[in-house]
Design a protein around this motif. Sequence first.
Motif, short mmCIF file in Angstrom:
data_model
loop_
_atom_site.label_atom_id
_atom_site.label_comp_id
_atom_site.label_asym_id
_atom_site.label_seq_id
_atom_site.Cartn_x
_atom_site.Cartn_y
_atom_site.Cartn_z
N ASP A 65 0.81 -1.22 0.00
CA ASP A 65 0.00 0.00 0.00
C ASP A 65 0.84 1.27 0.00
O ASP A 65 0.32 2.38 -0.02
CB ASP A 65 -1.05 -0.01 1.12
N GLN A 80 -6.02 2.55 -1.30
CA GLN A 80 -6.56 3.45 -0.29
C GLN A 80 -6.73 2.70 1.04
O GLN A 80 -6.42 3.21 2.10
CB GLN A 80 -7.90 4.01 -0.76
N SER A 81 -7.26 1.48 0.95
CA SER A 81 -7.43 0.65 2.14
C SER A 81 -7.54 -0.81 1.72
O SER A 81 -7.78 -1.11 0.56
CB SER A 81 -8.68 1.08 2.92
N TYR A 82 -7.36 -1.68 2.70
CA TYR A 82 -7.50 -3.11 2.45
C TYR A 82 -8.01 -3.78 3.72
O TYR A 82 -7.89 -3.24 4.82
CB TYR A 82 -6.18 -3.75 2.00
N LYS A 83 -8.60 -4.93 3.53
CA LYS A 83 -9.10 -5.70 4.65
C LYS A 83 -8.94 -7.18 4.34
O LYS A 83 -9.31 -7.63 3.25
CB LYS A 83 -10.57 -5.39 4.91
#
Length: 118
Positions: A65, A80-83
Amino acid sequence: MDLKFAHHSDYFFFSQLLIRHIENYVRKHPDADNAIFDLRDIYELFREDFASTTTNLEGILNIADAYRVETINGDERLIQSYKIDVKNNSLLVDFNADALRSLKSGRPLIEPDSSLQE
């Protein structure tokens, strides 16, 4: 007799593999603004390195990221984001809209400086 060994995952190598996988995904799915990857596919991508797909995945994603793309507003992170969704065995990735547009228009990815990473 003293046997010393250590398993050090090559975080930068695996983050590079993951980013190239994401880059290919973006090319194949030009309308996508996020991605969902099955962790089994990531396991295969990481050459069946179980530790990198489980225990070390968070560290690999922390490097992935940090990849940036040049935009009108300066260099911005692609991810932008991860999960990591363990229940559904998947990795959810949301992209930065400006960086994604720039990547789609042909701007190259800017790799993080490995000498600055801890």
